[in-house]
Structure formats: C-alpha cells, structure tokens
Scaffold this motif. Sequence first.
Motif, PDB file in Angstrom:
ATOM      1  N   ARG A 252       0.846  -1.192   0.000  1.00  0.00           N
ATOM      2  CA  ARG A 252       0.000   0.000   0.000  1.00  0.00           C
ATOM      3  C   ARG A 252       0.888   1.250   0.000  1.00  0.00           C
ATOM      4  N   PRO A 253       0.351   2.388  -0.401  1.00  0.00           N
ATOM      5  CA  PRO A 253       1.156   3.616  -0.386  1.00  0.00           C
ATOM      6  C   PRO A 253       1.750   3.910   0.991  1.00  0.00           C
ATOM      7  N   GLU A 254       1.017   3.553   2.064  1.00  0.00           N
ATOM      8  CA  GLU A 254       1.491   3.826   3.413  1.00  0.00           C
ATOM      9  C   GLU A 254       2.364   2.721   3.991  1.00  0.00           C
ATOM     10  N   SER A 255       2.624   1.659   3.203  1.00  0.00           N
ATOM     11  CA  SER A 255       3.457   0.560   3.701  1.00  0.00           C
ATOM     12  C   SER A 255       4.859   1.056   4.017  1.00  0.00           C
ATOM     13  N   SER A 256       5.445   0.495   5.052  1.00  0.00           N
ATOM     14  CA  SER A 256       6.812   0.866   5.429  1.00  0.00           C
ATOM     15  C   SER A 256       7.807   0.327   4.410  1.00  0.00           C
ATOM     16  N   ILE A 257       8.985   0.941   4.392  1.00  0.00           N
ATOM     17  CA  ILE A 257      10.030   0.493   3.481  1.00  0.00           C
ATOM     18  C   ILE A 257      10.445  -0.945   3.817  1.00  0.00           C
ATOM     19  N   LYS A 258      10.452  -1.278   5.112  1.00  0.00           N
ATOM     20  CA  LYS A 258      10.783  -2.647   5.497  1.00  0.00           C
ATOM     21  C   LYS A 258       9.795  -3.620   4.877  1.00  0.00           C
TER      22      LYS A 258
END
Length: 321
Positions: free
Chosen positions: A214-220
């Motif tokens: 998702r757009p808000e997903s963390s880079i990890k």
Amino acid sequence: MITKENIIESAKKTLLSESQSIAKLTDYIDDSFVEAVKLIYNSKGRLIVTGIGKSAIIAQKIVATLNSTGTPSLFLHASEAIHGDLGMVQDNDAVICISKSGNSPEIKVLVPLLKRFGNKLIAITGNVTSFLGKEAHYTLNTFVESESCPNNLAPTNSTTAQLVMGDAIAVCLMKMRNFTAEDFAKYHPGGALGKKLLLRVNDMLDSNRKPIVRPESSIKNVIVTISEQRLGVTAVIEDNKVVGIITDGDIRRMLNKTETISGLTAKDIMTVNPKMIKSSDMVVDALNIMEDFSITQLVVVDNGDYKGVIHLHDILKEGIV
C-alpha cells in the motif's frame, strides 16, 4: 597417413559432389512433378510416404516436413506394409514411394497392391525406367551419377537428392496453401517461433506471485515483499488500482541517498505511471516494451484490475528472444 589436409579435402569433395547432384535435379523438374504436386494439393485424403532401407529414413523426414507445413502425412515402411500395415492406407490417400533403384523386391510387391486399391502413386526414384518408375502414375527423377562414398556404395548423393525433392514438394504446397508463419506456429507451439506468435501474457502469469504493498506501507514491508516474491518489483495498490511500482533498483537508489529509512513509506519512493500491459497481449509485445524502455518487469493490468507481473527472465526461459 591421415592428415588434417586429407580430412578437409575429403569433406569438401563430399560437399561439392552432393551439391552438384542437387543442382542437376533442376533439370528433372517437369510436368510430372507439377501433376504430382497438384495431386497432393487436391487430395481429399492424406499423403502416405513409403520406402525401404535408407529411403525409408528419408521418407520419415519428408513426412515430418509435410506435417509441419500443413500436409497431413503418414510414414509407411514398405516391408511392414506387405505384412499388415497396408491397412493404414485409405481410399482417398495419395502415396509417394521412394526407392533409388525402383526394383527392390518389397517395392515390386507393394506397388501392384496400392494400384489395385485405386490409390494414385508418385515415385521418387533414381531410375525412371525401373519397375517403380514405369508403374507409378507420376515419376520424379532423382538420378545421381555417383555417390560421394569412395566405393560408390553408401547412399549419400542419392538420399540427399530424395530429401531435396521432398523439400521441393513441401515448399510448393506451402506456397499453394498460402502457408504463413502463423500457420507454422500452430504446428510448432513448443518452438521459439510458436511461442512468439502464440504465447500471451496471461499464459505466463503466476497467481502465487502477485506482489502488493500500500502507499502507506513501510520500506521494510516493501523490501520483504520484493524479496519474498522474487520478481524484483512490487505494485503499489490504492483503492484496487495500481498507483505506482517499486523495484529493487528503487530500493538501492533510496539507500544511497538516505541515512535512515525511518518514516519513509512506499509512496515516497514509488515510480508513478509505470509501464503496463494487458494479460491478453502477446508475450513478444511485452518483451519489445521491456527492450524499448530498458526495464525488466511489466505490471499486468486489465481494465484497471491488477493481475500480476511479467518478468524478463521468465520470457527468456521460454526461449523468446
């Protein structure tokens, strides 16, 4: 003493001898050849190709060529034919019989049986005055002056001449049928050409490899997703639509520019308006897009619905280059 020069000289002599024999066949392309090709083209049955010995091997290759170019054909061994396999010959089938001498015992038995059944017979022989040459409805001359064999015994020039005559028949039939590359691909779906012309993107999609963040997903989370799916990319989905992609290259560039990934999300590093393709498009079109834009993945989208990712490596594995 055997030397490198002796071997090279012998090989060149053989090639020249066979090529000269083939060239002389042009003198034997006559009305009989034309009528034989017309017979096969207009036949409502199949084409049976028969022979014995080395000619039987040539017959099998001719059958393979004809089948792959739109002429339904069957191989019939002349010896087996007179011991039961003659039952494979149907009323409307045309028959090609191949024999260098045209006087083999099996041929002398087989030919009258075929004619008794009413089948039209085409002879490919190096002896037009032989039993086969005289009994056939159409006779194609494959006479050669000699074999390349130093003892003039092993079939070399003669079998090459038979093979080339078969190729001439096949090519004429292809042209008469307007046989196209697309037609050829239908009979060769496993070959490189067949895959280029027939394989669609949907045929290569793996439903178990459909990376999504998702757009808000963390880079990890992005890194884990890319790593797990092993496609080197993930789609960024919002409201069931692809709004961007992130590749492993994007991850590397981000790490080179940023000291910390804390607080960064997928939308911060994604590429918007990625190159896309439909699942119904041809795989070769996907390859062309990848080459034009120097990319290795394409997002597959149908009417806004994300279907997955097609990767260059998967295309190359299929032999489509």
